[in-house]
Design an enzyme around this catalytic site. Structure first.
Site, PDB file in Angstrom:
ATOM      1  N   GLN A 193       0.821  -1.213   0.000  1.00  0.00           N
ATOM      2  CA  GLN A 193       0.000   0.000   0.000  1.00  0.00           C
ATOM      3  C   GLN A 193       0.848   1.253   0.000  1.00  0.00           C
ATOM      4  OE1 GLN A 193      -1.582   0.461   4.426  1.00  0.00           O
ATOM      5  NE2 GLN A 193      -1.697  -1.683   3.753  1.00  0.00           N
ATOM      6  N   HIS A 248       0.197   5.756   0.829  1.00  0.00           N
ATOM      7  CA  HIS A 248      -0.717   6.768   1.346  1.00  0.00           C
ATOM      8  C   HIS A 248      -0.445   8.111   0.678  1.00  0.00           C
ATOM      9  CE1 HIS A 248      -1.570   3.681   4.206  1.00  0.00           C
ATOM     10  NE2 HIS A 248      -0.386   3.773   4.783  1.00  0.00           N
ATOM     11  N   GLU A 255       3.220   7.351   8.788  1.00  0.00           N
ATOM     12  CA  GLU A 255       3.151   6.436   9.931  1.00  0.00           C
ATOM     13  C   GLU A 255       4.540   5.974  10.346  1.00  0.00           C
ATOM     14  OE1 GLU A 255       2.001   2.239   7.785  1.00  0.00           O
ATOM     15  OE2 GLU A 255       0.489   3.827   7.746  1.00  0.00           O
ATOM     16  N   ARG A 278      -3.992   0.556  -2.593  1.00  0.00           N
ATOM     17  CA  ARG A 278      -3.376  -0.764  -2.512  1.00  0.00           C
ATOM     18  C   ARG A 278      -2.695  -1.159  -3.813  1.00  0.00           C
ATOM     19  NH1 ARG A 278      -7.931  -0.591   0.561  1.00  0.00           N
ATOM     20  NH2 ARG A 278      -7.630  -1.212   2.745  1.00  0.00           N
TER      21      ARG A 278
END
Length: 372
Positions: free
Chosen positions: A78, A80, A113, A258
């Site tokens: 994935q 982001h 993240e 994804r």
């Protein structure tokens, strides 16, 4: 104000049946337990001991989401979006139902993240390997038609151009015969310096037979984290967690594009519009003794890991959280009252709390808004 917060594990299929139970010292539930969310995200707000859910306290204003993550199988590959990409995409999809599986953007925020390993070994894929290194690895593959096609595509143009075109080709649906060839050749490949990466991708192929994402994984850096080590994953960076237990913190967003290893919707064009295909390593941040403040270049969140023995006073910029991952720990705030916190639970400190006093022996993660 200090509030004890907990949550029930989310039962995603890739979750471990044992890791979270072992951390918390309880019997396994019998099903997969993938993530425990400590935050006010509407998808699963944390439970406040004796007082409803955390979003009722914060009004849904927390800029970060803290999690325990336990993977037994690989998560989807994935990427982001940046905040600007998220705002544009969310506005563009305003007419789609929030539950529409074709929806790419669930909100208008970015989702950088950080993952910190708790288990002895935490495996991940992060970023794209330089093409020359991947071609050196692929030289050990049998010369099946799909392998030859992959080598040819990777050799066309700059690294970033070749990787973008190759990922698009693999995910387009037109490359399935080549994907099967490459996965077959993977079984007997033996390239010096790539043993761990090849072993990891073979495991992924076993879990996702015939998935084009297996070949995308071959293009990515294989990363192994030891306890306390971390990686920061910025917007645009292709990644996937493979296995292990960790503490994850991210901006409060649910935007995921994804790129394989999933039965969920894959929007190839949108993925290619936001993925950064410039190759490079993802730096591993070390476990820095008994007090580690991780390098996080965004303002949404900050994270510290503290190995506690005795008493420690920690200055915080609230709203903050103290998540206990080992030992016996209690937390006190401005009123002096001490709150015991079990392993696998957290204390939420409202914005008026500027100092937390930690007492006991164990491991504590302190989450708060960032300062960048």
């Amino acid at each position: 104000m200090l509030l004890t917060i907990t949550n029930e594990p989310r039962d995603y299929a890739w979750g471990s049946t044992t890791l979270l139970a072992a951390l918390e010292g309880r019997s396994p539930s019998g099903g997969p337990e993938a993530e425990v969310w400590f935050g006010d995200h509407p998808g699963d707000p944390a439970e406040v001991q004796g007082a409803g859910t955390l979003d009722a306290v914060t009004g849904g204003s927390l800029p970060y989401l803290l999690k325990l993550l336990a993977a037994a199988d690989p998560l989807s590959i994935q990427v982001h979006p940046t905040r600007a990409q998220a705002r544009e995409g969310f506005a563009r999809e305003a007419g789609l139902d929030p539950s529409d599986p074709a929806r790419n953007y669930r909100d208008d925020n970015h989702k950088p993240e950080l993952i910190v390993a708790l288990s002895d070994r935490f495996e991940a894929l992060g970023g794209l390997r330089p093409v020359a290194d991947t071609l050196r690895m692929l030289a050990s593959f049998a010369d099946a038609a799909g392998v030859v096609a992959l080598r040819d595509r990777l050799g066309a143009g700059t690294d970033a151009e070749a990787l973008r075109a190759t990922i698009g080709w693999l995910l387009s649906g037109d490359a399935q015969a080549a994907v099967e060839d490459i996965i077959d050749a993977l079984g007997s490949a033996d390239a010096e310096g790539f043993a761990e990466a090849l072993r990891a991708v073979r495991g992924i192929a076993t879990r996702y037979p015939g998935d084009p994402g297996v070949v995308v994984a071959l293009l990515m850096n294989h990363i192994v984290l030891r306890p306390g080590e971390a990686i920061f994953l910025r917007a645009g960076l292709l990644h996937a967690y493979i296995s292990g237990l960790g503490v994850e913190i991210m901006a409060a967003s649910d935007n995921v594009l994804r790129g394989g290893l999933t039965p969920k919707h894959i929007d190839v064009d949108e993925l290619l519009s936001i993925v950064d295909t410039e190759p490079g390593v993802v730096p591993v941040q070390p476990a820095g003794g008994d007090d580690t403040e991780y390098d996080i270049p965004v303002a949404d969140f900050a994270l510290r890991r503290i190995e506690l023995s005795g008493e420690r006073t920690v200055e915080v910029t609230g709203p903050a959280m103290a998540l206990v991952t080992a030992g016996e720990v209690a937390v006190a705030g401005s009123d002096g009252a001490t709150v015991p916190v079990r392993v696998g639970a957290a204390v939420f400190a409202s914005a008026d709390e500027t100092v937390l006093v930690l007492r006991g022996a164990g491991e504590v993660f302190i989450a708060e808004p960032g300062r960048s």
